[in-house]
Design a protein around this motif. Structure first.
Motif, PDB file in Angstrom:
ATOM      1  N   ILE A  84       0.801  -1.142  -0.023  1.00 46.42           N
ATOM      2  CA  ILE A  84      -0.296   0.027  -0.121  1.00 46.42           C
ATOM      3  C   ILE A  84       0.914   1.144  -0.034  1.00 46.42           C
ATOM      4  N   ILE A  85       2.019   1.340   0.904  1.00 45.17           N
ATOM      5  CA  ILE A  85       2.893   2.333   0.879  1.00 45.17           C
ATOM      6  C   ILE A  85       3.297   2.594  -0.488  1.00 45.17           C
ATOM      7  N   THR A  86       3.766   1.352  -1.131  1.00 41.72           N
ATOM      8  CA  THR A  86       4.588   1.761  -2.340  1.00 41.72           C
ATOM      9  C   THR A  86       3.506   2.296  -3.505  1.00 41.72           C
TER      10      THR A  86
ATOM     11  N   ASN B 190      -1.072   6.556   8.731  1.00 44.11           N
ATOM     12  CA  ASN B 190      -1.806   5.644   8.966  1.00 44.11           C
ATOM     13  C   ASN B 190      -1.151   4.210   8.714  1.00 44.11           C
ATOM     14  N   ILE B 191      -0.621   4.205   7.500  1.00 42.32           N
ATOM     15  CA  ILE B 191      -0.223   2.973   6.873  1.00 42.32           C
ATOM     16  C   ILE B 191       1.288   2.827   7.460  1.00 42.32           C
ATOM     17  N   THR B 192       2.150   4.025   7.599  1.00 45.73           N
ATOM     18  CA  THR B 192       3.296   3.581   8.390  1.00 45.73           C
ATOM     19  C   THR B 192       3.292   3.150   9.670  1.00 45.73           C
TER      20      THR B 192
ATOM     21  N   GLU C  58      -9.142   1.066   8.227  1.00 43.95           N
ATOM     22  CA  GLU C  58      -9.186   2.417   8.063  1.00 43.95           C
ATOM     23  C   GLU C  58      -8.481   2.822   6.581  1.00 43.95           C
ATOM     24  N   SER C  59      -6.852   2.293   6.721  1.00 43.06           N
ATOM     25  CA  SER C  59      -6.171   2.752   5.662  1.00 43.06           C
ATOM     26  C   SER C  59      -6.706   2.208   4.375  1.00 43.06           C
ATOM     27  N   VAL C  60      -7.301   0.873   4.423  1.00 40.01           N
ATOM     28  CA  VAL C  60      -7.777   0.278   2.910  1.00 40.01           C
ATOM     29  C   VAL C  60      -8.912   1.260   2.464  1.00 40.01           C
ATOM     30  N   SER C  61      -9.781   1.649   3.435  1.00 38.16           N
ATOM     31  CA  SER C  61     -10.852   2.457   2.954  1.00 38.16           C
ATOM     32  C   SER C  61     -10.598   3.996   2.435  1.00 38.16           C
ATOM     33  N   GLN C  62      -9.450   4.429   3.155  1.00 38.73           N
ATOM     34  CA  GLN C  62      -8.996   5.730   2.663  1.00 38.73           C
ATOM     35  C   GLN C  62      -8.292   5.601   1.312  1.00 38.73           C
TER      36      GLN C  62
END
Length: 179
Positions: free
Chosen positions: A73-75, A115-117, A165-169
């Protein structure tokens, strides 16, 4: 190096206004699981040790997959160069939900990246803890295993809530604007 690792954690906690909610639900579920395991005998010591070992081994696999997913996701986020990402970088976060960091209101991009980090760091720390538990589980008293499972349940639920939450964002980031 220590301070570099913990900067995203500090920024995550200092920038969120309702961060305790992400801990409250997993804590209540973990506490309920602990109370149920204390009040109900789940078997003899061999069965408990076997179940505990399987649980820890499964958690190691799950967390390793979650780390890979979060890094992917970060990538995607940092390598994507489109109008949605540019818009996220230029849009300030909601002041009712997010606090300024170092006197500046974070952008939506920074919130998502934060969030992801945060999740990746928590997942890596948790994975190291699981490996340590796996190595010392034979010397732990049986009574402590219920508490360890409850703590593991809390951490994995917290990780999953933040990841959700991160996936939703991310989904909303790449969803076509229907205005």
């Amino acid at each position: 190096m220590k301070s570099i690792i913990f900067i995203p954690l500090k920024d995550y906690f200092f920038s969120r206004k309702n961060v305790l909610i992400k801990f409250l639900i997993p804590m209540l579920i973990a506490l309920a699981a602990l109370l149920l395991s204390i009040f109900f005998n789940i078997g003899n010591s061999e069965k408990v040790i076997s179940t505990f070992s399987g649980f820890i081994d499964t958690q190691i696999n799950i967390v390793a997959i979650l780390i890979s997913f979060s890094i992917a996701i970060i990538t995607i986020l940092v390598s994507a160069d489109n109008k949605n990402i540019q818009c996220l970088k230029e849009t300030e976060s909601n002041k009712t939900q997010y606090k300024p960091v170092n006197g500046k209101q974070l952008s939506l991009f920074q919130i998502l990246l934060s969030n992801i980090t945060y999740n990746v760091i928590v997942e890596i720390i948790y994975l190291v803890g699981l490996i340590a538990i796996s190595l010392i589980k034979t010397i732990l008293p049986i009574v402590s295993l219920k508490f360890i499972v409850s703590i593991c349940l809390f951490i994995i639920l917290h990780i999953l809530f933040v990841l959700l939450e991160s996936v939703s964002q991310m989904y909303l980031t790449f969803w076509a604007n229907k205005k």
